[in-house]
Design a protein around this motif. Structure first.
Motif, PDB file in Angstrom:
ATOM      1  N   GLY A   1       0.547  -1.272  -0.015  1.00  0.00           N
ATOM      2  CA  GLY A   1       0.377  -0.134  -0.070  1.00  0.00           C
ATOM      3  C   GLY A   1       0.981   0.914  -0.448  1.00  0.00           C
ATOM      4  N   SER A   2       2.060   0.968  -0.118  1.00  0.00           N
ATOM      5  CA  SER A   2       2.985   2.274  -0.128  1.00  0.00           C
ATOM      6  C   SER A   2       3.135   2.838  -0.976  1.00  0.00           C
ATOM      7  N   ILE A   3       2.430   4.196  -0.731  1.00  0.00           N
ATOM      8  CA  ILE A   3       2.448   5.554  -2.173  1.00  0.00           C
ATOM      9  C   ILE A   3       4.406   5.306  -2.526  1.00  0.00           C
ATOM     10  N   VAL A   4       4.345   4.825  -4.186  1.00  0.00           N
ATOM     11  CA  VAL A   4       5.712   4.704  -5.142  1.00  0.00           C
ATOM     12  C   VAL A   4       5.989   5.535  -5.948  1.00  0.00           C
ATOM     13  N   GLU A   5       7.115   6.260  -6.212  1.00  0.00           N
ATOM     14  CA  GLU A   5       7.646   7.409  -7.245  1.00  0.00           C
ATOM     15  C   GLU A   5       7.098   6.745  -8.679  1.00  0.00           C
ATOM     16  N   VAL A   6       6.949   5.913  -9.316  1.00  0.00           N
ATOM     17  CA  VAL A   6       7.110   5.324 -10.515  1.00  0.00           C
ATOM     18  C   VAL A   6       7.825   5.235 -11.490  1.00  0.00           C
ATOM     19  N   ASP A   7       7.688   6.703 -11.522  1.00  0.00           N
ATOM     20  CA  ASP A   7       8.412   7.471 -13.103  1.00  0.00           C
ATOM     21  C   ASP A   7      10.055   6.715 -12.645  1.00  0.00           C
ATOM     22  N   GLU A   8      10.201   7.124 -12.168  1.00  0.00           N
ATOM     23  CA  GLU A   8      11.923   6.941 -11.325  1.00  0.00           C
ATOM     24  C   GLU A   8      12.428   4.872 -12.022  1.00  0.00           C
ATOM     25  N   HIS A   9      11.432   4.786 -11.343  1.00  0.00           N
ATOM     26  CA  HIS A   9      11.533   2.980 -11.671  1.00  0.00           C
ATOM     27  C   HIS A   9      11.345   2.273 -12.984  1.00  0.00           C
ATOM     28  N   MET A  10      10.424   3.187 -13.956  1.00  0.00           N
ATOM     29  CA  MET A  10      10.714   2.601 -15.224  1.00  0.00           C
ATOM     30  C   MET A  10      11.543   3.629 -15.969  1.00  0.00           C
ATOM     31  N   THR A  11      12.337   4.461 -15.441  1.00  0.00           N
ATOM     32  CA  THR A  11      13.432   4.851 -16.365  1.00  0.00           C
ATOM     33  C   THR A  11      14.510   4.179 -15.718  1.00  0.00           C
ATOM     34  N   PHE A  12      14.246   3.564 -14.806  1.00  0.00           N
ATOM     35  CA  PHE A  12      15.754   3.013 -14.536  1.00  0.00           C
ATOM     36  C   PHE A  12      15.523   1.540 -14.978  1.00  0.00           C
ATOM     37  N   VAL A  13      14.739   0.504 -15.286  1.00  0.00           N
ATOM     38  CA  VAL A  13      14.173  -0.388 -15.431  1.00  0.00           C
ATOM     39  C   VAL A  13      14.272  -0.486 -17.296  1.00  0.00           C
ATOM     40  N   THR A  14      13.989   0.492 -17.995  1.00  0.00           N
ATOM     41  CA  THR A  14      14.463   0.796 -19.466  1.00  0.00           C
ATOM     42  C   THR A  14      16.264   0.776 -19.344  1.00  0.00           C
TER      43      THR A  14
END
Length: 451
Positions: A137-150
């Motif tokens: 249920g955490s609020i996650v900043e997903v943009d940085e995760h998408m940038t890292f994984v790509t």
């Protein structure tokens, strides 16, 4: 009825020169006005540049397909991206471009093999491990995760190298700086700001950011280039190292390979990261679409490792991604210039005039779409004319990595959606900016709950 994701509200009327300068320094989206979304062609005259914006599908086809040689890639775009991309396929024209495209083609034939799929899947598995570390249920900043994984996918598939988290943050921070400063540099060029003043205002910062990224790539490429005869890797870099120009018998030089890998890094990670972030945003807003995508995923593969055939079966999820690409095309405008005098509708272009074909505007144009600002994945069940939907470009210069990006995106989305339910953080509104790509300047805050 679909949901209506946020987009910047256009100004009611065209801004004056000073306002345009102030608005577009941050994002070219900030300078759009209501007529931009309704017109077939428009003109923006600035002190140092005459720019024509073309939305008419017939004229778009003329520029991008039929008369493509008369509308080459913009010299200014090449100049702006040179500190990062050097002389690469992204901005070259004519015979140079044709030769580079031919030399790159074998490398992209490789992306269809299962080894590349496995590398993408392992990067997605590592991403999932990072997501699982957050409390439920955490609020996650997903943009940085998408940038890292790509970026990680690009490192693995091009150079057989996992992206180190510390090195990754350094590269991605440099890329954000490069994007921000390039947008500002472009508007200064349009308004004839002298070079010495531009250097003070951020040009040097931009050059340093480009150099940071190129050095990180160079450190991996250099030893393999020098020992190419004993190179046993099966990746895109290996293909580039061994590719020989049929007419001259010459290999790519080190600088040429660095330029092409830099281009693949920019085009390969940044655009897909942008698209994935906006897809997760749209699904967080549209719970029905998210549930439908989830149902499809678990009906195909409930808990095992996804296979290539699984990914090909995910028709609805693919439509979801295509619709996010329509609403938030990663490259919001394609910059060209007129090689000679030309006519676009009732407008006469002089030699050297700037020409912009803007997917951002065409994809949201009232004449071409029913409820253009709404998120409706089922639109893509029907054939859409290419001149009206072009997230990867059009004609001979269509993105060489289109198949690669689509496969990567579906792998990443399927992994996330199978395990997590997504909801947008209460009250969060993305700050949509158009620079080299369309991103959210304040990230993307999503609540991730385990299913």
């Amino acid at each position: 009825m679909g949901v209506c994701p946020f987009h910047p509200k256009p100004h009611s009327s065209k801004a004056g020169l000073i306002t345009t300068f102030l608005l577009k320094r941050r994002s070219w989206l900030d300078g759009l006005y209501e007529k931009s979304y309704k017109m077939r062609a428009g003109r923006v005259k600035m002190p140092g540049f005459d720019l024509f914006v073309v939305n008419d599908p017939k004229e778009v086809r003329k520029i991008m397909v039929d008369n493509v040689k008369e509308f080459p890639k913009s010299d200014m775009l090449h100049e702006l991206l040179k500190p990062l991309l050097g002389v690469s396929i992204f901005t070259t024209n004519g015979e140079v471009w044709k030769k580079q495209r031919e030399l790159l083609r074998p490398s992209f034939e490789m992306t269809r093999i299962s080894k590349v799929f496995d590398l993408m899947s392992s990067a997605a598995a590592d991403m999932m491990d990072r997501f699982r570390k957050y409390p439920d249920g955490s609020i996650v900043e997903v943009d940085e995760h998408m940038t890292f994984v790509t970026a990680d996918v690009i490192f693995r598939t091009i150079m057989s190298s996992k992206l180190d988290e510390i090195k990754g943050k350094e590269i991605l921070h440099a890329f954000v700086t490069f994007q921000e400063e390039t947008a500002r540099t472009a508007i200064r060029k349009f308004f004839c700001v002298p070079q010495w003043l531009s250097n003070i205002l951020g040009e040097n910062k931009r050059m340093k950011a480009g150099a940071v990224i190129r050095k990180s790539l160079s450190d991996i490429i250099k030893p393999r280039y020098e020992n190419y005869e004993s190179d046993t890797y099966c990746d895109i870099l290996s293909s580039l190292l061994h590719t020989v120009d049929a007419s001259s018998g010459e290999r790519f030089s080190f600088e040429e390979i660095l330029d092409q890998v830099s281009m693949l890094f920019l085009a390969g990670h940044e655009t897909t990261a942008s698209s994935l972030t906006w897809t997760l945003y749209c699904l967080s807003l549209d719970q029905d679409a998210q549930q439908k995508a989830y149902n499809e995923i678990i009906s195909i593969n409930k808990d095992g490792k996804f296979s290539i055939s699984d990914i090909k079966e995910m028709k609805y999820l693919t439509n979801v991604f295509k619709e996010a690409l329509r609403l938030y095309p990663p490259v919001g405008f394609f910059a060209r210039q007129s090689k000679g005098e030309a006519k676009i509708r009732d407008k006469v272009l002089q030699k050297g005039s700037g020409v912009v074909v803007a997917p951002w505007l065409i994809h949201r144009h009232d004449d071409f779409w029913d409820a253009p600002h709404e998120f409706r994945p089922d639109r893509h069940n029907e054939n859409i004319p290419k001149e009206k939907y072009m997230p990867f470009g059009l004609g001979e210069r269509i993105c060489i990595g289109q198949g690669f990006a689509m496969q990567e995106a579906i792998i990443i989305l399927a992994n996330i959606l199978r395990e997590f339910k997504l909801e947008l953080k209460d009250g969060f509104i993305p700050d949509v900016v158009g620079r080299l790509t369309v991103r959210s300047a304040n990230g993307m805050m999503i609540k991730m709950s385990k299913r």
